[in-house]
Design an enzyme around this catalytic site. Sequence first.
Site, PDB file in Angstrom:
ATOM      1  N   GLU A 107      -5.318 -21.730  -5.521  1.00 63.11           N
ATOM      2  CA  GLU A 107      -6.529 -22.552  -5.356  1.00 63.11           C
ATOM      3  C   GLU A 107      -7.655 -21.794  -4.646  1.00 63.11           C
ATOM      4  O   GLU A 107      -8.648 -22.392  -4.214  1.00 63.11           O
ATOM      5  CB  GLU A 107      -6.197 -23.843  -4.583  1.00 63.11           C
ATOM      6  N   ARG A 146     -22.116   0.290 -15.978  1.00 62.28           N
ATOM      7  CA  ARG A 146     -22.978   0.847 -17.028  1.00 62.28           C
ATOM      8  C   ARG A 146     -24.438   0.962 -16.584  1.00 62.28           C
ATOM      9  O   ARG A 146     -25.238   1.582 -17.272  1.00 62.28           O
ATOM     10  CB  ARG A 146     -22.811   0.083 -18.344  1.00 62.28           C
ATOM     11  N   ASP A 175     -31.226  -3.707 -23.698  1.00 64.76           N
ATOM     12  CA  ASP A 175     -30.210  -4.762 -23.835  1.00 64.76           C
ATOM     13  C   ASP A 175     -30.780  -6.168 -23.708  1.00 64.76           C
ATOM     14  O   ASP A 175     -31.839  -6.351 -23.109  1.00 64.76           O
ATOM     15  CB  ASP A 175     -29.171  -4.635 -22.711  1.00 64.76           C
TER      16      ASP A 175
END
Length: 250
Positions: A119, A161, A176
């Site tokens: 949890e 990246r 991107d």
Amino acid sequence: MRIDVVTIFPEYLEPLNVSLVGKARAAGRLDVRVHDLRGWAHDRHNTVDDTPYGGGPGMVMMTGPWGEALDDVLADGYETGAARPALVVPTPSGRPFTQALAVELAASPWLIFAPARYEGIDTRVTAEYATRLPVHEVSIGDYVLAGGEAAVLVITEAVARLLPGVLGNAQSHADDSFAPGPMADLLEGPVYTKPPQWRGRGIPDVLLSGHHGKIARWRRDEALRRTTAHRPDLIRRADPAAFDKKDREM
Ligand code: SAM
């Protein structure tokens, strides 16, 4: 960048040895260290969890092992010259992980990940470390995983990246989806490669035109079209100044 991951499943992080992250490690751009939390347990069963106060189902990860583990990782990092650590705690109740947050984390020279199981971790652990270093509680989406290790893989890859020298062509991430700049808040449009014909399907003529201005405009139009179709929320919250006259005609 240095990355430490404390987990009860070190083997879950093995993908960090392959592909882009693996290469960044081999090239010395990324120093990844994975630690087994059970190494900081104190009983013969290596227990790191206990029942929740207030009752309820499931178990909660205990303050003791986490506190000792994080103290040791911090001490080790400082000893080896690492500086400015930030603690990243994956949790469904965290700040949504976005490209903007990846950029923010990529600016940190040292990330320590605390992926939980069960949890989650006793809340006092994040409260304690928040007095000493930046703590980012991060969610990778509105769903619940069994543990935070998959989130660590996601966040590490998105951050790695962005590090200088990791991508062969630095322009790749500038173009991107979600990247800051002219395409900010837009999804990337369709992409094509050889052959020019496949099962009766060609490619848009403009991509063969060699006209850089027209190609850039076509890419932007396609990005707008795709974003409008898939993510109208991104268009709605974009800065109106980011759109030119041609965009508005789309
Ligand atoms: N009971 C918790 C809740 O509802 O928020 C979920 C605990 S989940 C079973 C166990 C652990 O998986 C979390 O503590 C967290 O480390 C990780 N986790 C699960 N879903 C996640 C998500 N969407 N983003 C980031 N981490 C996640």
